[in-house]
Design a protein around this motif. Structure first.
Motif, short mmCIF file in Angstrom:
data_model
loop_
_atom_site.label_atom_id
_atom_site.label_comp_id
_atom_site.label_asym_id
_atom_site.label_seq_id
_atom_site.Cartn_x
_atom_site.Cartn_y
_atom_site.Cartn_z
N PRO A 145 33.86 103.73 74.65
CA PRO A 145 33.46 103.49 76.04
C PRO A 145 33.35 102.00 76.34
O PRO A 145 33.07 101.21 75.45
CB PRO A 145 32.10 104.16 76.13
N LEU A 146 33.60 101.67 77.61
CA LEU A 146 33.57 100.27 78.00
C LEU A 146 32.14 99.76 78.05
O LEU A 146 31.26 100.39 78.63
CB LEU A 146 34.22 100.09 79.37
N ALA A 147 31.92 98.63 77.43
CA ALA A 147 30.60 97.98 77.48
C ALA A 147 30.66 96.93 78.59
O ALA A 147 30.73 95.73 78.32
CB ALA A 147 30.27 97.36 76.14
N LEU A 148 30.64 97.43 79.82
CA LEU A 148 30.96 96.54 80.95
C LEU A 148 29.97 96.74 82.08
O LEU A 148 29.66 97.86 82.47
CB LEU A 148 32.39 96.84 81.44
N ASN A 149 29.53 95.65 82.61
CA ASN A 149 28.86 95.61 83.90
C ASN A 149 29.73 94.74 84.81
O ASN A 149 30.06 93.60 84.45
CB ASN A 149 27.47 95.00 83.81
N GLN B 100 36.14 93.52 74.26
CA GLN B 100 35.74 93.70 72.87
C GLN B 100 34.52 92.84 72.55
O GLN B 100 33.62 93.25 71.81
CB GLN B 100 36.92 93.35 71.95
N GLY B 101 34.50 91.64 73.12
CA GLY B 101 33.33 90.78 72.94
C GLY B 101 32.09 91.41 73.57
O GLY B 101 30.99 91.35 72.99
N TYR B 102 32.25 92.00 74.76
CA TYR B 102 31.13 92.68 75.42
C TYR B 102 30.61 93.81 74.56
O TYR B 102 29.39 94.03 74.42
CB TYR B 102 31.57 93.25 76.78
N ARG B 103 31.56 94.51 73.92
CA ARG B 103 31.16 95.66 73.12
C ARG B 103 30.35 95.22 71.90
O ARG B 103 29.33 95.82 71.56
CB ARG B 103 32.39 96.43 72.68
N ARG B 104 30.81 94.16 71.24
CA ARG B 104 30.08 93.66 70.08
C ARG B 104 28.69 93.17 70.48
O ARG B 104 27.70 93.39 69.77
CB ARG B 104 30.87 92.52 69.41
#
Length: 806
Positions: free
Chosen positions: A636-640, A786-790
């Protein structure tokens, strides 16, 4: 793939004047005015008007100005001319029930004849009946009858007089009554005081004698009344015998005068027989008398008024069936009315005060109504519903009469009415009626659907030119040259934003014809040219474009922040359209996006503050779905992400900005700047296809004016959906700027093509499990995600600090 700028020749359609085949519209006047682009509606209208079965009324739906009323009136008049003329309608006095007047249908023109015949008969009766009743034969016979009565009466009266005299009473007549007086010894009448002074025994004998006299008078009256009745009957029979030939002659003349076949012949014959009977029953009122002549005259006028004919519908001189256009319907004007007049604190009326409404006048033909007019009056609407169900019309007052005075009621006989109703309404009203009142809607089985636009071709161009010719002739305007007509046709394409279709709203074309002719006359021209049409269009724009001008000034003055040069991350210009009803214009709007690590997904700020409509919200959700699909391999996207329309304070609706929102988000994710000189419009679906949007010409022109005021640098332009190419009908000034390379119009079929134009980078193609190539827009965005997810994983599971051993 690289996107190229559209060439100038595809940015608008140009109609060649020489292709129209005429020099000016005066050459087209002999051609009939067709139903331009409304073949479907014409077929339906002719079918419905030709159907003679009930419940096949017409509901005409379409936009205002599409020619609904004009074209329907034209075909109604055409078809009515070949129909039979309907009968007249009269109301007559009902001798058996005066409060229920009788209706009578007569062949056209016969109602007027019957009215004239009855009026003439009344004059003849007033003149000849008194003459016959004053004739020597009638006098001699009436004297003989009266003499017989008088002899018998005199004999009985002599016996009564002797009876009274024997009892000391004098008997005489006074004002038609028998009066007796007590006589004294000398034979003179005693006064009341003298009578009271008589001895008691004498007064008792007088009282007894008076009682006997009264009884004898009663026997006298019982004996003479039958004799008087026989005399009156004899005189009445004599009067009837004298007047009957005259009445028979007059009635026979009426029957011969109405020599056409009459459907209600039996009803008319019964009425005439009742007239004869009523005249014969009132012959004494025709006989001149010195006594109470004024009262007799009033009663005679009242009797003769019963023989009048109330002609409600007179179709004398009518050619074909009636065509009624009811533009101002009310209960009384539509269904008829009953007039009243005050008489000693009572409202009175009679059959002669019944008035016909439009429905009665339209019997046998057609009537046009507008639904909106009917819905303003609940009594009128309910009455029309009942009428369409039964086909019978009862003239009555709407609901209880609101009057402080008592009223004499009247209930005219209901009549069958055969009329084809043409109801004009909008598309929305049609379907609302289907839902709210299916029974009423079932009475309008013929749907006549007027199109808002139609495919253009040589035939529609020619028909439109004929329309211009007829409009100019009808309004007394100068005729139009072929180039002027060509300019009108181009404006018709512009009105619907389509190079392949013309507008069917000819009311706008008619208004432009009048305005162009006015411009022509102001320059003392004799023929309208293309420059006149262009000037009229510019004048119309000037009358309506103040809001547009004010917004452009706000941009120029820096109040409205729009960047037209350079590059910026997460920011670009979207295109919006403002529709004020009488004027539409386009305006650039700043779309910005910010992204950061989180789990909330795509945030639509307009939605959060309830300033966006459902369609715009839907577009943002579709955008979120597309983004999720692009990066499904790292879901899943770790995005705001937050999206906002800057300086938008009145709300926003529509999905035409979803492409701009996508590009702003991708720019923020990838860190790649977007070209600020290119504004974007277009909707995106879940598969990344760019969908067409509305108001494309106004949006492009609005942005062009903004760039023009700031100074065109050759790098500015717009990015629009590929599927909007056919909708381009841009102003000539803008087309000229494109031809000079000062402004560009790009099209995209897929969202990926647009991001390449705006960033100068390849959008990125999937490369298996690794995702996208690094040096692409999606590759850069992938790296950020990917950076957001980490970062999110680290926030959820923080690392423990290392312990140092001693």
């Amino acid at each position: 793939m690289a996107i190229s700028s559209l060439p100038p020749d595809v940015l608008r359609i140009t109609v060649a004047p020489e292709s129209l085949g005429f020099s000016d519209t005066s050459e087209l006047l002999q051609l009939p005015l067709p139903w331009i682009g409304q073949e479907r509606a014409e077929i339906a209208a002719r079918f419905g008007l030709g159907m003679e079965q009930p419940d096949y009324n017409l509901f005409v739906l379409g936009e205002v100005g599409s020619g609904r009323s004009t074209l329907l009136r034209q075909v109604m008049q055409e078809m009515a001319a070949h129909r039979a003329v309907p009968p007249d309608l009269c109301y007559l006095h009902n001798f058996d029930a005066p409060d229920k007047p009788r209706a009578l249908r007569l062949p056209p023109g016969q109602g007027r004849l019957l009215r004239q015949f009855m009026a003439q008969m009344c004059k003849t009766l007033q003149k000849e009946i008194p003459q016959r009743l004053d004739g020597p034969d009638f006098k001699a016979e009436s004297k003989h009858i009266e003499k017989t009565y008088k002899v018998e009466q005199a004999k009985a009266y002599a016996e009564l007089d002797a009876f009274a005299e024997a009892r000391s009473f004098a008997l005489y007549r006074e004002n038609g009554h028998l009066v007796f007086t007590l006589l004294g010894d000398k034979g003179t009448a005693l006064t009341e005081s003298e009578a009271r002074s008589l001895p008691k025994e004498r007064r008792a004998r007088i009282d007894q004698a008076e009682q006997e006299l009264r009884e004898e008078i009663t026997r006298f009256l019982d004996k003479t009344r039958p004799i008087e009745r026989v005399m009156n009957e004899g005189l009445a029979a004599l009067r009837r015998q004298v007047a009957r030939p005259l009445l028979d002659r007059e009635v026979q003349e009426i029957r011969l005068g109405l020599n056409k076949q009459i459907k209600d012949a039996i009803k008319l014959s019964d009425y005439l027989e009742q007239v004869i009977k009523d005249v014969l029953d009132n012959l004494e009122l025709f006989q001149v008398s010195d006594e109470d002549d004024e009262l007799r005259q009033e009663e005679l006028v009242d009797v003769l008024s019963r023989y009048r004919v109330n002609l409600l519908v007179d179709n004398e001189g009518l050619v074909g069936a009636p065509v009624i256009i009811e533009n101002n319907p009310s209960f009384r004007s539509l269904f008829g009315s009953i007039e009243y007049q005050p008489d000693e604190d009572v409202l009175v009326t009679d059959f002669s005060r019944i008035r016909a409404g439009s429905l009665l006048k339209a019997h046998g033909g057609f009537m046009m109504l507008h639904l909106r007019d009917l819905l303003t009056d609940e009594w009128m609407w309910e009455k029309l519903r009942r009428f369409t169900r039964s086909g019978r019309l009862q003239i009555e007052e709407p609901g209880p009469m609101l009057s402080p005075m008592a009223a004499v009621s009247l209930e005219p006989e209901a009549v069958d009415v055969e009329v084809k109703i043409v109801l004009i309404g909008s598309t929305e009203q049609y379907y609302e009626l289907q839902e709210a009142d299916p029974e009423f809607a079932r009475r309008f089985r013929v749907k006549v659907d007027f199109a808002e636009s139609f495919l253009a071709n040589a035939q529609t161009y020619g028909a439109s030119a004929v329309f211009v010719a007829h409009t100019a002739a009808r309004l007394g305007l100068p005729h139009f040259s072929a180039p002027a007509v060509a300019r009108l046709l181009e404006d018709s394409h512009r009105e619907v934003d389509d190079q392949l279709r013309q507008s069917a709203i000819f009311a706008r074309t008619e208004a432009l014809v009048m305005e162009s002719a006015t411009v022509c006359r102001m320059r003392a021209g004799t023929r309208v040219e293309a420059v006149d049409v262009e000037a009229a269009l510019q004048a119309r724009k000037l009358r309506h474009d103040y809001p547009d001008q004010r917004m452009q000034e706000a941009i120029t003055e820096g109040e409205w922040l729009i960047t037209l040069h350079g590059e910026k991350i997460g920011q670009l210009n979207g295109l919006s359209q403002i529709d004020l009803g009488d004027y539409r214009f386009g305006l650039p709007v700043r779309v910005t996006a910010r992204t950061y690590a989180g789990n909330e997904g795509l945030l639509n700020i307009e939605r959060e503050v309830e300033m966006s409509g459902p369609i715009h919200d839907k577009g943002v959700l579709i955008l979120h779905s597309y983004l999720s699909a692009l990066f499904a391999h790292i879901a899943p996207l770790a995005l705001n992400a937050s999206i906002v329309f800057e300086q938008e304070y009145h709300g926003i609706e529509g999905d035409s900005a979803s492409c701009a929102e996508l590009y702003a988000v991708l720019s923020s994710l990838s860190g790649l700047p977007l070209k600020q000189g290119i504004a974007v419009t277009g909707a995106v679906n879940q598969h990344g296809e760019v969908l067409p949007v509305g108001g494309i010409n106004e949006k492009i022109e609005g942005y062009f004016r903004t760039c023009q005021k700031a100074g065109l640098d050759g790098q500015q332009g717009v990015l629009i959906p590929q599927r909007n190419r056919r909708h381009l009908m841009l102003e000539r000034e803008l087309v000229e700027a494109v031809s000079q390379g000062l402004f560009h119009i790009y099209t995209a079929e897929y969202a990926s093509e647009g991001i390449e134009l705006l960033t100068g980078y390849s959008s990125g193609m999937p490369m298996g499990a690794s995702g996208y190539a690094q040096d692409t827009v999606l590759g850069h965005a992938q790296k950020t995600l990917q950076g957001y997810r980490r970062a999110c994983q680290l926030a959820d599971h923080p690392r423990l600090p290392h312990r140092k051993s001693r």
